[in-house]
Design a protein around this motif. Structure first.
Motif, PDB file in Angstrom:
ATOM      1  N   GLY A 194      -5.823  -5.522 -34.344  1.00  0.00           N
ATOM      2  CA  GLY A 194      -5.063  -4.332 -34.678  1.00  0.00           C
ATOM      3  C   GLY A 194      -4.438  -3.507 -33.441  1.00  0.00           C
ATOM      4  O   GLY A 194      -3.975  -2.534 -33.228  1.00  0.00           O
ATOM      5  N   LEU A 195      -4.364  -4.455 -32.352  1.00  0.00           N
ATOM      6  CA  LEU A 195      -3.707  -3.853 -31.182  1.00  0.00           C
ATOM      7  C   LEU A 195      -2.315  -4.372 -30.963  1.00  0.00           C
ATOM      8  O   LEU A 195      -2.202  -5.428 -31.322  1.00  0.00           O
ATOM      9  N   THR A 196      -1.474  -3.689 -30.372  1.00  0.00           N
ATOM     10  CA  THR A 196       0.012  -4.111 -29.993  1.00  0.00           C
ATOM     11  C   THR A 196      -0.376  -4.776 -28.529  1.00  0.00           C
ATOM     12  O   THR A 196      -1.178  -4.571 -27.892  1.00  0.00           O
ATOM     13  N   LEU A 197       0.677  -5.431 -28.154  1.00  0.00           N
ATOM     14  CA  LEU A 197       0.852  -6.242 -27.009  1.00  0.00           C
ATOM     15  C   LEU A 197       0.749  -5.220 -25.838  1.00  0.00           C
ATOM     16  O   LEU A 197      -0.034  -5.323 -24.963  1.00  0.00           O
ATOM     17  N   SER A 198       1.480  -4.036 -25.901  1.00  0.00           N
ATOM     18  CA  SER A 198       1.500  -3.101 -24.941  1.00  0.00           C
ATOM     19  C   SER A 198       0.215  -2.249 -24.934  1.00  0.00           C
ATOM     20  O   SER A 198      -0.245  -2.054 -23.653  1.00  0.00           O
ATOM     21  N   GLU A 199      -0.692  -2.144 -25.836  1.00  0.00           N
ATOM     22  CA  GLU A 199      -2.035  -1.508 -25.898  1.00  0.00           C
ATOM     23  C   GLU A 199      -3.108  -2.510 -25.294  1.00  0.00           C
ATOM     24  O   GLU A 199      -3.596  -2.050 -24.451  1.00  0.00           O
ATOM     25  N   LEU A 200      -2.884  -3.803 -25.718  1.00  0.00           N
ATOM     26  CA  LEU A 200      -3.541  -4.748 -25.021  1.00  0.00           C
ATOM     27  C   LEU A 200      -3.356  -4.740 -23.498  1.00  0.00           C
ATOM     28  O   LEU A 200      -4.241  -4.607 -22.439  1.00  0.00           O
ATOM     29  N   ARG A 201      -2.193  -4.887 -23.034  1.00  0.00           N
ATOM     30  CA  ARG A 201      -1.662  -4.651 -21.585  1.00  0.00           C
ATOM     31  C   ARG A 201      -2.535  -3.240 -20.804  1.00  0.00           C
ATOM     32  O   ARG A 201      -3.137  -3.477 -19.630  1.00  0.00           O
TER      33      ARG A 201
END
Length: 54
Positions: free
Chosen positions: A2-9
């Motif tokens: 449920g995470l976007t790449l931006s949130e993961l970064r």
């Protein structure tokens, strides 16, 4: 997860900031600006960054 790449970064940068409290390290590792690195360091848990100048 449920995470976007931006949130993961963002999560990885914040985790690294909490571990090192070193803005220069964050700048080199993630290619972020000085201002952005300082924002992450100051957002890290206070017990790790209490000795940094504000």
């Amino acid at each position: 997860m449920g995470l976007t790449l931006s949130e993961l970064r963002q999560d990885r940068i914040l985790n690294e900031a909490a571990e090192t409290a070193d803005p220069l390290h964050l700048m080199c590792l993630f290619g972020i600006t000085r201002l952005t690195a300082m924002r992450y360091v100051t957002a890290a848990p206070p017990e790790r960054t209490a000795k940094l100048p504000r």
